[in-house]
Design a protein around this motif. Structure first.
Motif, PDB file in Angstrom:
ATOM      1  N   GLN A  12       0.857  -1.506  -0.028  1.00 39.78           N
ATOM      2  CA  GLN A  12       0.265  -0.219  -0.188  1.00 39.78           C
ATOM      3  C   GLN A  12       0.724   1.444   0.070  1.00 39.78           C
ATOM      4  N   ALA A  13       1.720   1.564   0.619  1.00 37.69           N
ATOM      5  CA  ALA A  13       2.630   2.730   1.029  1.00 37.69           C
ATOM      6  C   ALA A  13       3.425   2.861  -0.143  1.00 37.69           C
ATOM      7  N   ALA A  14       3.755   1.421  -0.833  1.00 34.65           N
ATOM      8  CA  ALA A  14       4.782   2.100  -2.243  1.00 34.65           C
ATOM      9  C   ALA A  14       3.905   2.548  -3.727  1.00 34.65           C
ATOM     10  N   TRP A  15       2.594   1.947  -3.272  1.00 34.02           N
ATOM     11  CA  TRP A  15       1.743   1.749  -4.378  1.00 34.02           C
ATOM     12  C   TRP A  15       1.166   3.533  -4.221  1.00 34.02           C
ATOM     13  N   LEU A  16       0.824   3.730  -3.104  1.00 36.11           N
ATOM     14  CA  LEU A  16       0.290   5.222  -2.654  1.00 36.11           C
ATOM     15  C   LEU A  16       1.641   6.171  -3.363  1.00 36.11           C
ATOM     16  N   GLU A  17       3.573   6.102  -2.997  1.00 36.07           N
ATOM     17  CA  GLU A  17       4.271   6.438  -2.625  1.00 36.07           C
ATOM     18  C   GLU A  17       3.627   6.547  -4.727  1.00 36.07           C
ATOM     19  N   ALA A  18       3.780   5.551  -5.235  1.00 36.84           N
ATOM     20  CA  ALA A  18       3.387   5.729  -7.270  1.00 36.84           C
ATOM     21  C   ALA A  18       2.782   6.988  -7.500  1.00 36.84           C
ATOM     22  N   HIS A  19       1.249   6.578  -7.050  1.00 37.13           N
ATOM     23  CA  HIS A  19       0.523   6.766  -7.273  1.00 37.13           C
ATOM     24  C   HIS A  19       0.660   8.756  -6.620  1.00 37.13           C
ATOM     25  N   ALA A  20       1.076   9.220  -6.377  1.00 41.98           N
ATOM     26  CA  ALA A  20       1.444  10.568  -5.751  1.00 41.98           C
ATOM     27  C   ALA A  20       2.368  11.194  -6.835  1.00 41.98           C
ATOM     28  N   GLU A  21       3.022  10.120  -6.833  1.00 46.43           N
ATOM     29  CA  GLU A  21       4.105  10.947  -8.562  1.00 46.43           C
ATOM     30  C   GLU A  21       3.566  11.382  -9.422  1.00 46.43           C
ATOM     31  N   TRP A  22       2.088  10.084  -9.849  1.00 45.11           N
ATOM     32  CA  TRP A  22       1.653  11.296 -11.156  1.00 45.11           C
ATOM     33  C   TRP A  22       0.261  12.036 -10.967  1.00 45.11           C
ATOM     34  N   GLY A  23       0.013  12.398  -9.725  1.00 39.71           N
ATOM     35  CA  GLY A  23      -0.616  12.773  -9.588  1.00 39.71           C
ATOM     36  C   GLY A  23      -1.942  12.658  -8.902  1.00 39.71           C
ATOM     37  N   PRO A  24      -3.281  13.931  -8.524  1.00 40.52           N
ATOM     38  CA  PRO A  24      -3.906  13.239  -8.485  1.00 40.52           C
ATOM     39  C   PRO A  24      -5.192  12.924  -9.737  1.00 40.52           C
ATOM     40  N   GLY A  25      -6.006  11.221  -9.459  1.00 38.12           N
ATOM     41  CA  GLY A  25      -6.840  10.849 -10.814  1.00 38.12           C
ATOM     42  C   GLY A  25      -6.619   9.309 -10.208  1.00 38.12           C
ATOM     43  N   GLN A  26      -7.055   9.505 -11.435  1.00 37.27           N
ATOM     44  CA  GLN A  26      -7.444   7.081 -11.678  1.00 37.27           C
ATOM     45  C   GLN A  26      -6.603   7.231 -12.711  1.00 37.27           C
ATOM     46  N   HIS A  27      -5.448   8.005 -13.321  1.00 36.24           N
ATOM     47  CA  HIS A  27      -5.309   7.874 -14.806  1.00 36.24           C
ATOM     48  C   HIS A  27      -4.279   7.127 -15.396  1.00 36.24           C
ATOM     49  N   GLU A  28      -3.505   6.298 -14.086  1.00 37.55           N
ATOM     50  CA  GLU A  28      -2.261   5.110 -14.904  1.00 37.55           C
ATOM     51  C   GLU A  28      -3.168   3.883 -14.820  1.00 37.55           C
ATOM     52  N   ASP A  29      -3.491   3.722 -16.252  1.00 36.90           N
ATOM     53  CA  ASP A  29      -3.506   3.366 -16.415  1.00 36.90           C
ATOM     54  C   ASP A  29      -2.795   1.519 -16.069  1.00 36.90           C
TER      55      ASP A  29
END
Length: 170
Positions: A12-29
């Motif tokens: 979870q922490a590692a995924w949230l770090e990656a998600h934060a790098e992309w920025g807000p939203g659900q755009h990471e296909d």
């Protein structure tokens, strides 16, 4: 060396770090993140992972798009570098988004990770008896087009709106 792993609450922490790098939203296909997914809390994250891994009622999974999809995270030393999804079947969503969707976090790009992950998921598709996969990318996404072409993608057309449509035979 990277590996493909099934989504897990352990990361979870590692995924949230990656998600934060992309920025807000659900755009990471490739991650299967939907508009109603709440990933910021342990309970919400666990529910999302359960949906992705098929540990929920099939009817609920179908409604949220998780049914008929194999999700994998691209992980290296417990760091989430990206995600990839192999969508099964021939639904309207697959005809629009393709059988494969993937994304690499910005700091991990230009390492060949997408090509590596697509190649591994082509093996999975082959094992599932899938003989032809649609893969799409935005017309201006040169990096993704190169990835698809390196993995054997044959361009169908670019007349379907702002996307390139490719077919790959695994």
């Amino acid at each position: 060396m990277p590996e493909l792993v099934a989504p897990t609450v352990r990361l979870q922490a590692a995924w949230l770090e990656a998600h934060a790098e992309w920025g807000p939203g659900q755009h990471e296909d490739g991650f299967g993140l939907g508009p109603s997914d709440e990933v910021g809390t342990p309970v919400g994250f666990a529910a999302w992972v359960a949906r992705l891994t098929g540990e929920v009622d099939l009817a609920e999974a179908t409604d949220t798009g998780a049914a008929g999809c194999t999700y994998r995270w691209i992980v290296e030393r417990d760091r989430v570098l990206g995600g990839i999804a192999l969508r099964h079947g021939d639904s309207d969503y697959v005809r629009w988004a393709g059988h494969l969707g993937y994304g690499i976090r910005p700091s991990a790009r230009r390492r060949g990770l997408a090509t590596w992950a697509v190649s591994r998921m082509l093996d999975e598709a082959r094992m599932r008896g899938m003989d032809r996969l649609l893969v799409v990318c935005a017309v201006d996404n040169v990096a993704s087009a190169r990835t698809i072409e390196r993995c054997g993608g044959a361009l169908e057309d670019t007349t379907s709106g702002p996307v390139r449509r490719y077919w790959i035979e695994p």
